[in-house]
Write an enzyme that holds these catalytic residues in place. Structure first.
Site, PDB file in Angstrom:
ATOM      1  N   LYS A   1       0.959  -1.014  -0.296  1.00 17.37           N
ATOM      2  CA  LYS A   1      -0.023   0.159   0.067  1.00 17.37           C
ATOM      3  C   LYS A   1       0.377   1.246  -0.378  1.00 17.37           C
ATOM      4  O   LYS A   1       2.057   0.733   0.299  1.00 17.37           O
ATOM      5  CB  LYS A   1      -0.721  -0.409   1.290  1.00 17.37           C
ATOM      6  CG  LYS A   1      -0.078   0.519   2.913  1.00 17.37           C
ATOM      7  CD  LYS A   1       0.099   1.557   2.848  1.00 17.37           C
ATOM      8  CE  LYS A   1       0.894   1.447   4.686  1.00 17.37           C
ATOM      9  NZ  LYS A   1       2.080   2.603   4.259  1.00 17.37           N
TER      10      LYS A   1
ATOM     11  N   ASP B   1      -2.311  -1.583  10.051  1.00 17.35           N
ATOM     12  CA  ASP B   1      -3.245  -1.824   8.628  1.00 17.35           C
ATOM     13  C   ASP B   1      -3.153  -2.576   8.125  1.00 17.35           C
ATOM     14  O   ASP B   1      -3.549  -2.681   7.045  1.00 17.35           O
ATOM     15  CB  ASP B   1      -1.266  -1.423   7.652  1.00 17.35           C
ATOM     16  CG  ASP B   1      -0.352   0.326   7.767  1.00 17.35           C
ATOM     17  OD1 ASP B   1      -1.414   0.926   8.680  1.00 17.35           O
ATOM     18  OD2 ASP B   1       0.381   0.351   7.894  1.00 17.35           O
TER      19      ASP B   1
HETATM   20  P1  ATP Z   1       4.490  -0.133   7.680  1.00 18.74           P
HETATM   21  O1  ATP Z   1       3.904   0.614   6.403  1.00 18.74           O
HETATM   22  O2  ATP Z   1       3.110  -1.158   8.384  1.00 18.74           O
HETATM   23  O3  ATP Z   1       4.823   0.385   8.936  1.00 18.74           O
HETATM   24  P2  ATP Z   1       6.984  -1.189   6.571  1.00 18.74           P
HETATM   25  O4  ATP Z   1       6.449  -1.670   4.831  1.00 18.74           O
HETATM   26  O5  ATP Z   1       7.482   0.107   6.715  1.00 18.74           O
HETATM   27  O6  ATP Z   1       4.838  -1.176   7.410  1.00 18.74           O
HETATM   28  P3  ATP Z   1       7.616  -4.390   7.286  1.00 18.74           P
HETATM   29  O7  ATP Z   1       7.777  -4.538   5.529  1.00 18.74           O
HETATM   30  O8  ATP Z   1       5.761  -4.631   7.271  1.00 18.74           O
HETATM   31  O9  ATP Z   1       7.543  -2.408   7.309  1.00 18.74           O
HETATM   32  O10 ATP Z   1       9.195  -4.428   7.457  1.00 18.74           O
HETATM   33  C1  ATP Z   1       8.587  -3.261   9.139  1.00 18.74           C
HETATM   34  C2  ATP Z   1       9.796  -4.893  10.032  1.00 18.74           C
HETATM   35  O11 ATP Z   1       8.928  -6.074  10.554  1.00 18.74           O
HETATM   36  C3  ATP Z   1      10.918  -5.948   9.541  1.00 18.74           C
HETATM   37  O12 ATP Z   1      11.963  -4.594  10.016  1.00 18.74           O
HETATM   38  C4  ATP Z   1      10.911  -6.946   9.527  1.00 18.74           C
HETATM   39  O13 ATP Z   1      11.733  -7.435   9.795  1.00 18.74           O
HETATM   40  C5  ATP Z   1       9.571  -7.366   9.886  1.00 18.74           C
HETATM   41  N1  ATP Z   1       8.473  -8.323   9.566  1.00 18.74           N
HETATM   42  C6  ATP Z   1       7.808  -8.852  10.719  1.00 18.74           C
HETATM   43  N2  ATP Z   1       7.510 -10.196  10.080  1.00 18.74           N
HETATM   44  C7  ATP Z   1       7.497  -9.543   8.252  1.00 18.74           C
HETATM   45  C8  ATP Z   1       7.060  -9.687   7.302  1.00 18.74           C
HETATM   46  N3  ATP Z   1       5.985 -10.507   6.608  1.00 18.74           N
HETATM   47  N4  ATP Z   1       7.610  -8.948   5.850  1.00 18.74           N
HETATM   48  C9  ATP Z   1       8.582  -7.747   6.010  1.00 18.74           C
HETATM   49  N5  ATP Z   1       8.687  -7.431   7.241  1.00 18.74           N
HETATM   50  C10 ATP Z   1       8.710  -8.360   8.353  1.00 18.74           C
END
Ligand code: ATP
Length: 314
Positions: free
Chosen positions: A11, A141
């Site tokens: 997203k 989210d």
């Molecule tokens: P948001 O936009 O919801 O803040 P994000 O895109 O910034 O999320 P994610 O890619 O969800 O961040 O990853 C955040 C942290 O979560 C990473 O440091 C990762 O190690 C951990 N993590 C745990 N589970 C997952 C997963 N299934 N996919 C990706 N990262 C994950």
């Protein structure tokens, strides 16, 4: 027993306004969330044991209990212990295409896919709102990631009102591999610098939310006025992230110079996106910015806005 393959889209935030603090320690937000075509794929099947097993070969994705997909499976096991006893554990294979820790809700999307997948695997028959209620306890989210498309999200981000889905724009996403922005840091820094703008009065919060719901961006979305949408996108977190991460600010400036419909950081970053009217324009913008910045750490993706959340792959 059957297994399921699910597509979990990333997203972007077309709008993110921080309204104030909440008693639960989170921020009160008004956001406009938008799914994009860039997606992870999850294969979910029953395992021979009671274990929840996660397989993912991306170096930044944990495969232990801290993985959000694991936590989603655990939640289903705890909520439906009889089904867990009958069906046993699950094995979840994640094909990670969404950049990690990028402000694109990759982990949340994986959790959403697991909730949808186990609902199917265990024939629970839960309707989407029931799944979203469960999801809200796991992460703000995740309810949006289940339904996807275009939606206004309020509260912590878990309360959703669907908007006319936008699917007719292309987007270039760009992220430096070597830059990561901590989401808690971004919100805490915003609080330190802008808490005098915060409101806590419920009536005023409702008024601010209503102002966005009836505002120009939502009207532009309803009428698919893409050039207006591009001008009206907004993200409060840019005020703290861009001054601290000059490369992210420069990336946004490089996109803006390409005459795109609009450009902005997604969530707490560091991904920056640019909205484009066509795929050809998006590819041209990607090539121009890539040649200007010429940093091997800078990764690009060209994708289309998406009108759905979790999809079951036939
Ligand atoms: P948001 O936009 O919801 O803040 P994000 O895109 O910034 O999320 P994610 O890619 O969800 O961040 O990853 C955040 C942290 O979560 C990473 O440091 C990762 O190690 C951990 N993590 C745990 N589970 C997952 C997963 N299934 N996919 C990706 N990262 C994950």
């Amino acid at each position: 027993m059957q297994s399921y393959s699910l597509i979990a889209p990333a997203k972007i935030n077309l709008y993110l306004e921080i309204i104030g603090d909440r008693p639960d320690g989170f921020h009160e937000l008004v956001m406009i969330m938008q799914s994009v075509g860039l997606a992870d794929r999850l294969d979910i099947q029953p395992s021979d044991t009671q274990k929840i097993q996660i397989y993912c070969d991306h170096p930044q994705v944990p495969t232990d209990k801290t993985n959000l997909a694991y936590r989603a499976a655990r939640l289903m096991c705890d909520t439906f212990p009889q089904m867990y006893a009958n069906y046993g554990g699950v094995s979840i294979r994640i094909e990670k295409n969404i950049p990690v820790a990028a402000g694109l809700a990759g982990g949340s999307g994986n959790a959403a896919a697991v909730l949808v997948g186990i609902n199917l695997l265990w024939k629970l028959g839960l309707a989407q709102p029931e799944l979203q209620d469960l999801a809200a306890g796991l992460g703000s989210d995740i309810p949006f990631c289940i339904s996807g498309g275009t939606a206004i999200a309020t509260g912590r981000g878990e309360k959703l009102d669907d908007l006319q889905p936008l699917g007719n724009m292309w987007v270039v996403l760009a992220k430096y591999d070597n830059i990561s922005v901590s989401t808690p840091w971004a919100y805490q820094t915003y609080r330190q610098q802008y808490s005098e703008t915060y409101i806590s009065d419920q009536a005023r919060i409702a008024a601010r939310t209503a102002k966005v719901s009836s505002g120009s961006l939502v009207k532009a979305i309803a009428h698919h006025h893409n050039s207006e949408i591009g001008k009206l996108i907004h993200n409060d977190l840019e005020k703290v992230v861009l001054p601290t991460y000059s490369q992210v600010a420069q990336l946004k400036a490089a996109f803006a110079a390409q005459n795109v419909l609009g450009t902005m950081m997604s969530g707490s970053g560091p991904t920056v996106f640019a909205l484009c009217a066509s795929e050809a324009k998006a590819i041209a913008v990607q090539q121009q910015v890539k040649s200007q910045i010429a940093d091997p750490q800078l990764q690009f993706w060209v994708t289309k806005l998406a009108t759905t959340g979790i999809q079951i792959k036939a």
